[in-house]
Write an enzyme that holds these catalytic residues in place. Structure first.
Site, PDB file in Angstrom:
ATOM      1  N   GLY A 104     -23.970  62.150  23.863  1.00 45.34           N
ATOM      2  CA  GLY A 104     -23.148  63.176  23.755  1.00 45.34           C
ATOM      3  C   GLY A 104     -22.628  63.111  25.265  1.00 45.34           C
ATOM      4  CE1 TYR A 111     -29.318  63.162  31.616  1.00 45.91           C
ATOM      5  CE2 TYR A 111     -27.015  62.264  32.300  1.00 45.91           C
ATOM      6  CZ  TYR A 111     -28.416  62.633  32.463  1.00 45.91           C
ATOM      7  OH  TYR A 111     -28.854  62.238  33.720  1.00 45.91           O
ATOM      8  CG  ASP A 120     -27.396  72.410  21.935  1.00 51.24           C
ATOM      9  OD1 ASP A 120     -26.834  71.880  20.823  1.00 51.24           O
ATOM     10  OD2 ASP A 120     -27.614  73.519  22.340  1.00 51.24           O
ATOM     11  CG  ASN A 167     -30.662  75.137  21.115  1.00 46.51           C
ATOM     12  OD1 ASN A 167     -29.727  75.472  21.385  1.00 46.51           O
ATOM     13  ND2 ASN A 167     -31.105  74.877  19.717  1.00 46.51           N
ATOM     14  CG  ASP A 201     -29.440  77.687  17.919  1.00 42.79           C
ATOM     15  OD1 ASP A 201     -28.777  77.281  18.805  1.00 42.79           O
ATOM     16  OD2 ASP A 201     -29.147  77.115  17.139  1.00 42.79           O
ATOM     17  CB  SER A 202     -27.188  79.769  21.706  1.00 40.19           C
ATOM     18  OG  SER A 202     -26.631  78.468  21.127  1.00 40.19           O
TER      19      SER A 202
END
Length: 339
Positions: free
Chosen positions: A128, A150, A153, A200, A249-250
């Site tokens: 990524g 990497y 995210d 994340n 998650d975020s």
């Protein structure tokens, strides 16, 4: 799997004596709340709770919405992971496309010095990148190339102009991810918090001294006290919370240091105080019936306590939606920074 109808049929087929014995067996009576498609963990069921309201229907399709960040003009930028698109939603709810379908796989956005920075997952395996672009989606430049190996995210800038990003690698038994820092002058990423199971969400406290990180496959919330940009203070890395069920998650942080964590697969956002103790939660409509479960991220509108939560209904037919609630405090930073 034995269904209710099948179980009833099996019971009816039993001899009378067997039915009497079966009726005398201890049975488990579940409270109504536990019959939800996603019941709240017992340890969190009594937290102060409110249900969000619909703010904007993005699409009748199930788009994997992510990356919400506000611009200095008050527009909401957000992305669609699998199609590589970046959208703009004005305060008047006019939706437009900033970046059309692309080979990028955006999972996190941040705005710094007038440019939009994107953490993108590339091949979702090994390669990524972090790129930056002009506000209109043109002039895309690599900051951390895919060749570096990497899976960025999410990312957050500090007040010096450097940024942290999460490396979305690993699994429940593979701590291959981590957190890295790229300084204001660029250069190779420096490891800050290694050995994470799919790092994340990431955010900084209002004073910039505490880094917060979610570990998706590990189900943990990390609170990291920083001695400097790349050095953890002595005994400064702590796991303040371990989640139940689908992974965290975020995350976002408000002006009082409260931490908001989107619970992917649970249609809710958990709220923690600056010490990492759970103090409340926001639920999305339809969750008990299995709708809007893919809650990924949220953003607080600068200068207000309005928080927008992104989700999609995947294969359940209700498309992709942005919901709204009031956060406990205003956004932690000026417009378009530290997102």
């Amino acid at each position: 799997m034995i269904t209710v109808a099948l179980a009833a049929g099996m019971l009816a087929a039993m001899p009378a004596g067997a039915q009497e014995k079966n009726a005398a067996l201890p049975s488990l009576e579940l409270p109504k709340a536990f019959l939800s498609k996603v019941p709240l963990p017992v340890s969190e069921a009594d937290l102060p709770t409110v249900e969000a309201v619909e703010y904007f229907k993005v699409s009748a399709e199930a788009l994997q919405l992510e990356c919400p960040v506000f611009t200095a003009e008050g527009d909401l930028l957000f992305c669609e992971v699998f199609g590589g698109r970046v959208y703009r939603l004005t305060p008047d709810n006019e939706l437009s496309t900033v970046l059309g379908k692309s080979e990028l796989r955006p999972a996190g956005l941040a705005i710094h010095d007038g440019r939009v920075y994107m953490a993108e997952l590339g091949d979702f395996s090994e390669h990524g990148s972090v790129v930056s672009m002009a506000p209109d989606g043109t002039d895309i430049k690599e900051i951390v190339p895919r060749s570096a190996g990497y899976l960025p995210d999410d990312l957050v800038f500090d007040d010096k102009g450097g940024f942290y990003f999460t490396d979305f690698k690993g699994g429940s038994s593979s701590p291959d991810g981590g957190v890295y820092y790229v300084g204001p002058e660029g250069g190779d990423p420096v490891s800050v918090l290694p050995n994470l199971k799919i790092a994340n969400g990431i955010g900084l406290s209002p004073d910039g001294k505490t880094l917060w990180v979610t570990e998706l496959a590990g189900g943990k919330l990390h609170r990291v006290s920083l001695a400097d940009a790349t050095t953890i203070a002595p005994f400064g890395a702590l796991v303040t919370y371990t989640f139940t069920g689908a992974g965290p998650d975020s995350l976002r942080i408000d002006a009082e240091g409260n931490v908001y964590v989107a619970m992917y697969g649970q249609a809710r956002v958990l709220v923690f105080n600056p010490l990492g103790l759970p103090i409340g939660q926001y639920l999305l409509p339809g969750r008990d019936e299995g709708h809007n479960l893919r809650s990924t991220s949220m953003a607080i509108r600068p200068g207000t306590d309005e928080m927008l939560i992104l989700t999609n209904d995947w294969d359940q037919g209700e498309g992709s939606t942005i919901f709204a609630v009031k956060a406990l405090a205003q956004d932690a930073s000026g417009p378009g920074t530290r997102k």
